[in-house]
Scaffold this motif. Structure first.
Motif, short mmCIF file in Angstrom:
data_model
loop_
_atom_site.label_atom_id
_atom_site.label_comp_id
_atom_site.label_asym_id
_atom_site.label_seq_id
_atom_site.Cartn_x
_atom_site.Cartn_y
_atom_site.Cartn_z
N GLY A 1 -17.88 -0.94 -4.20
CA GLY A 1 -17.06 -1.83 -5.03
C GLY A 1 -17.84 -2.56 -6.10
O GLY A 1 -17.40 -2.66 -7.25
N ILE A 2 -19.00 -3.08 -5.73
CA ILE A 2 -19.82 -3.82 -6.70
C ILE A 2 -20.26 -2.90 -7.83
O ILE A 2 -20.25 -3.29 -9.00
CB ILE A 2 -21.01 -4.48 -5.98
N TYR A 3 -20.64 -1.69 -7.48
CA TYR A 3 -21.05 -0.74 -8.53
C TYR A 3 -19.84 -0.15 -9.26
O TYR A 3 -19.97 0.28 -10.40
CB TYR A 3 -21.97 0.34 -7.96
N VAL B 1 -25.66 -10.55 -10.95
CA VAL B 1 -24.99 -10.82 -9.67
C VAL B 1 -25.51 -9.86 -8.61
O VAL B 1 -25.82 -10.26 -7.48
CB VAL B 1 -23.45 -10.70 -9.83
N ILE B 2 -25.61 -8.58 -8.96
CA ILE B 2 -26.12 -7.58 -8.03
C ILE B 2 -27.54 -7.94 -7.62
O ILE B 2 -27.91 -7.86 -6.44
CB ILE B 2 -26.06 -6.16 -8.65
N PHE B 3 -28.37 -8.35 -8.58
CA PHE B 3 -29.75 -8.73 -8.29
C PHE B 3 -29.78 -9.88 -7.29
O PHE B 3 -30.60 -9.86 -6.35
CB PHE B 3 -30.47 -9.12 -9.59
N LEU B 4 -28.91 -10.86 -7.46
CA LEU B 4 -28.89 -12.01 -6.54
C LEU B 4 -28.52 -11.58 -5.12
O LEU B 4 -29.11 -12.06 -4.15
CB LEU B 4 -27.94 -13.09 -7.05
N PHE B 5 -27.53 -10.68 -5.00
CA PHE B 5 -27.20 -10.17 -3.67
C PHE B 5 -28.38 -9.42 -3.07
O PHE B 5 -28.68 -9.55 -1.88
CB PHE B 5 -25.98 -9.24 -3.72
N SER B 6 -29.07 -8.63 -3.88
CA SER B 6 -30.21 -7.84 -3.40
C SER B 6 -31.40 -8.71 -3.04
O SER B 6 -32.25 -8.31 -2.24
CB SER B 6 -30.63 -6.83 -4.46
#
Length: 152
Positions: A72-74, A20-25
């Protein structure tokens, strides 16, 4: 659920969240700005409804929204990774905590390097610091919940 299944599930959730983090990045700058701008508008409309005469610095508020999202994500990643490391090691100690945070920091660094290759984005060391604080806060939150669970 067997111990092997618990480990597999815990690590799968942590890795999925990394995805999910990768997709945001991977979002180009314009797409990312549109997303955070939409969230900003929603928040500002809510604040204006509650405090009609509030004068907010929108640029500062936008910065806080973006950096708060990192935190928050982390924070969620810190919870998921610490849970996975705990299940794998079978004990909650400082080493378990530090290993989990180190995994999150390593991922934060690779995430910022990844952003250097996304049009309009840049890798920022201050984002790694915010990500690290978020991951540590999430891991501390998980530790608090687990410790109070064990105490009962």
């Amino acid at each position: 659920m067997t111990e092997k299944q618990r480990k597999w599930l815990a690590w799968s959730l942590a890795i999925a969240w990394m995805g999910v983090i990768f997709l945001f990045s991977a979002q180009q700058a314009e797409e990312s700005a549109r997303l955070s701008g939409g969230i900003l508008k929603y928040l500002l409309d809510g604040i204006s409804a509650m405090i009609p005469n509030a004068e907010l610095n929108q640029d500062l508020f936008h910065l806080l929204v973006r950096k708060g999202a990192h935190f928050g994500i982390y924070g969620v990643l810190g919870v998921l990774v610490l849970n996975a490391v705990f299940i794998t090691r079978g004990k909650l100690d400082i080493k378990t905590f530090l290993v989990a945070v180190a995994i999150c920091v390593t991922y934060a660094i690779t995430d910022e390097v990844h952003q250097m290759f996304v049009p309009g984005r840049a890798g920022m060391i201050e984002d790694v610091a915010i990500d690290t604080l978020g991951a540590a806060a999430g891991a501390l939150f998980w530790t608090f919940l687990k410790s109070s669970d064990v105490a009962q």
